[in-house]
Design a protein around this motif. Structure first.
Motif, mmCIF file in Angstrom:
data_model
loop_
_atom_site.group_PDB
_atom_site.id
_atom_site.type_symbol
_atom_site.label_atom_id
_atom_site.label_comp_id
_atom_site.label_asym_id
_atom_site.label_seq_id
_atom_site.Cartn_x
_atom_site.Cartn_y
_atom_site.Cartn_z
ATOM 1 N N GLN A 17 0.845 -1.185 0.000
ATOM 2 C CA GLN A 17 0.000 0.000 0.000
ATOM 3 C C GLN A 17 0.883 1.238 0.000
ATOM 4 N N PRO A 18 0.476 2.300 -0.737
ATOM 5 C CA PRO A 18 1.309 3.501 -0.808
ATOM 6 C C PRO A 18 1.420 4.191 0.548
ATOM 7 N N ILE A 19 2.490 4.964 0.708
ATOM 8 C CA ILE A 19 2.710 5.748 1.921
ATOM 9 C C ILE A 19 2.362 7.197 1.630
ATOM 10 N N PHE A 20 1.485 7.789 2.453
ATOM 11 C CA PHE A 20 1.065 9.176 2.291
ATOM 12 C C PHE A 20 1.546 10.000 3.474
ATOM 13 N N MET A 26 1.061 11.440 -1.795
ATOM 14 C CA MET A 26 1.713 10.142 -1.842
ATOM 15 C C MET A 26 3.228 10.317 -1.891
ATOM 16 N N LEU A 27 3.920 9.695 -0.956
ATOM 17 C CA LEU A 27 5.370 9.806 -0.879
ATOM 18 C C LEU A 27 6.060 8.614 -1.528
ATOM 19 N N ILE A 28 5.517 7.419 -1.310
ATOM 20 C CA ILE A 28 6.104 6.204 -1.880
ATOM 21 C C ILE A 28 4.957 5.360 -2.443
ATOM 22 N N PRO A 29 4.972 5.047 -3.758
ATOM 23 C CA PRO A 29 3.870 4.296 -4.360
ATOM 24 C C PRO A 29 3.917 2.815 -4.011
ATOM 25 N N PHE A 42 11.157 5.871 6.814
ATOM 26 C CA PHE A 42 9.816 5.559 7.315
ATOM 27 C C PHE A 42 9.643 6.075 8.750
ATOM 28 N N LEU A 43 10.615 5.831 9.582
ATOM 29 C CA LEU A 43 10.516 6.252 10.977
ATOM 30 C C LEU A 43 10.453 7.764 11.091
ATOM 31 N N ASP A 44 11.232 8.466 10.263
ATOM 32 C CA ASP A 44 11.194 9.933 10.267
ATOM 33 C C ASP A 44 9.822 10.458 9.879
ATOM 34 N N LEU A 45 9.115 9.677 9.041
ATOM 35 C CA LEU A 45 7.775 10.074 8.618
ATOM 36 C C LEU A 45 6.701 9.660 9.624
ATOM 37 N N GLY A 46 7.121 8.980 10.693
ATOM 38 C CA GLY A 46 6.164 8.529 11.690
ATOM 39 C C GLY A 46 5.484 7.228 11.315
ATOM 40 N N VAL A 47 6.023 6.526 10.327
ATOM 41 C CA VAL A 47 5.459 5.249 9.884
ATOM 42 C C VAL A 47 6.162 4.122 10.626
ATOM 43 N N GLU A 48 5.416 3.354 11.399
ATOM 44 C CA GLU A 48 6.003 2.272 12.191
ATOM 45 C C GLU A 48 5.677 0.905 11.623
ATOM 46 N N GLU A 49 4.624 0.827 10.810
ATOM 47 C CA GLU A 49 4.248 -0.436 10.176
ATOM 48 C C GLU A 49 3.932 -0.186 8.703
ATOM 49 N N ILE A 50 4.185 -1.183 7.877
ATOM 50 C CA ILE A 50 3.845 -1.088 6.449
ATOM 51 C C ILE A 50 3.166 -2.371 6.002
ATOM 52 N N ASN A 118 15.117 6.637 -12.176
ATOM 53 C CA ASN A 118 14.438 5.669 -11.314
ATOM 54 C C ASN A 118 14.399 6.171 -9.875
ATOM 55 N N LYS A 119 15.435 6.894 -9.469
ATOM 56 C CA LYS A 119 15.470 7.495 -8.122
ATOM 57 C C LYS A 119 14.333 8.505 -7.970
ATOM 58 N N ILE A 120 14.121 9.304 -9.012
ATOM 59 C CA ILE A 120 13.023 10.278 -8.996
ATOM 60 C C ILE A 120 11.693 9.551 -8.906
ATOM 61 N N ARG A 121 11.551 8.498 -9.710
ATOM 62 C CA ARG A 121 10.297 7.735 -9.752
ATOM 63 C C ARG A 121 9.985 7.125 -8.397
ATOM 64 N N SER A 122 11.001 6.564 -7.739
ATOM 65 C CA SER A 122 10.789 5.937 -6.435
ATOM 66 C C SER A 122 10.410 6.970 -5.383
ATOM 67 N N SER A 123 10.929 8.183 -5.540
ATOM 68 C CA SER A 123 10.672 9.243 -4.564
ATOM 69 C C SER A 123 9.297 9.865 -4.729
#
Length: 357
Positions: A17-20, A26-29, A42-50, A118-123
């Protein structure tokens, strides 16, 4: 799919699932191959689970397969953009379209360029599409200006990577470049030109033409741009080309506050000789089919119409054939409206996007 703790990421997992961010950007598709390097992000964004795809797929070496898929996706995107820009245009422009495809595909075959794309695309997928759009438009304009092909190729690389520095800007700022950010945060965003320049210089693989574009694509010929306030021809030619194409695509297909095509054209034309190079603007107007012949549009009077023919040099004001009125009633007569003569009439929107998204 299954849920895992960010701290348990092993690498090679496939994001399910994408990260918003908190603003819904959307930050990461989804579908991104996760690397261990992402844990701290992920941790800097406050995301602890994916959410990741099933265990069956974890640990497979996807890198080569993903690269080929992205490259193929990029090729198709380039072809679609160029096809739309040369549809219904003179043979000369169709030939320019073919050369544009050749140049951009040869550029994408360079491993180092592709890695950065590809780096741009991933970002940020929107930034990736913006980079491809700007590269295609800039290549068409450069060829229209009869710039030597070897230089056009360098401009194409510069256009693809002009915003590579944005991948080093905190994600929360990338799409919030306005006065509400405050001066200090605006400066962080502006610094993307230096981040990009530093990143590419370390590679020691890019020409001065490419590096100039990365540094100077926000310079404006009246000196009002950044980072150096360069004036006129002190700005390299590649950056003067990318400035017009970057502005147009950003206004029409940006993440927020999108402008209508005619508004973007009016802005560029209105600032011709002030912000933008006159020769570049003329070449842009002569070479870009904003509403390709045969496309369906909505007029300011509410009519549905088909673009019947281009008016060369005035991409926002083609000849239209009316199809339906604002009530949806089909016109029985063959009615043409020339927007070069009907000056109070303009196109509000197209039924489908100009570029496939």
């Amino acid at each position: 799919m299954k849920t895992i703790k960010v701290r348990d990421i092993q690498g090679k997992e496939i994001l399910g699932q994408p990260i918003f961010n908190s603003n819904g950007v959307m930050l990461i598709p989804d579908g991104t191959v996760i690397k261990k390097d992402y844990i701290q992000t992920f941790l800097d964004l406050g995301v602890e689970e994916i959410q990741i795809k099933e265990e069956l797929y974890v640990g497979i070496d996807y890198d080569e397969m993903v690269d080929e898929e992205v490259k193929e996706e990029c090729y198709h995107l380039i072809k679609d953009i160029v096809k739309n820009q040369t549809k219904g245009t003179p043979a000369e422009d169709v030939e320019i379209g073919k050369v544009t495809e050749e140049i951009l595909q040869s550029v994408m075959d360079q491993e180092e360029v592709f890695i950065n794309v590809n780096k741009i695309r991933s970002s940020d997928h929107a930034a990736y599409e913006h980079a491809i759009n700007v590269a295609a438009l800039s290549t068409i304009v450069a060829l229209k200006l009869q710039i030597p092909r070897h230089s056009v190729k360098e401009y194409a690389i510069g256009a693809l990577l002009h915003d590579i520095g944005m991948t080093f800007v905190p994600a929360v700022f990338r799409n919030e470049f306005d006065d509400d950010l405050g001066n200090s945060k605006v400066e962080v965003v502006k610094n993307h030109v230096f981040y990009g320049l530093d990143h590419l210089r370390k590679k020691d693989m890019y020409s001065d033409m490419v590096l100039d574009i990365v540094r100077n694509h926000h310079e404006r010929i009246d000196g009002s741009g950044y980072p150096s306030g360069l004036i006129g021809t002190n700005i390299d030619r590649g950056s003067r080309i990318i400035a017009v194409c970057d502005t147009f695509d950003g206004m029409v297909f940006g993440v927020s506050d999108r402008s209508r095509v005619y508004e973007a054209i009016e802005y560029i034309q209105g600032n011709c000789g002030k912000l933008f190079d006159e020769k570049v603007v003329k070449a842009f107007m002569d070479s870009v089919a904003l509403y390709p012949t045969g496309s369906i549009v909505i007029t300011s009077e509410g009519d549905t119409a088909m673009v019947h023919r281009q008016n060369k040099g005035y991409p926002a004001r083609p000849l239209l054939r009316l199809i339906k009125d604002k009530r949806g009633e089909v016109y029985n007569k063959y009615i043409l409206k020339d927007l070069m003569k009907e000056l109070s009439l303009f196109i509000l929107d197209s039924v489908e996007n100009i570029y496939p998204r």
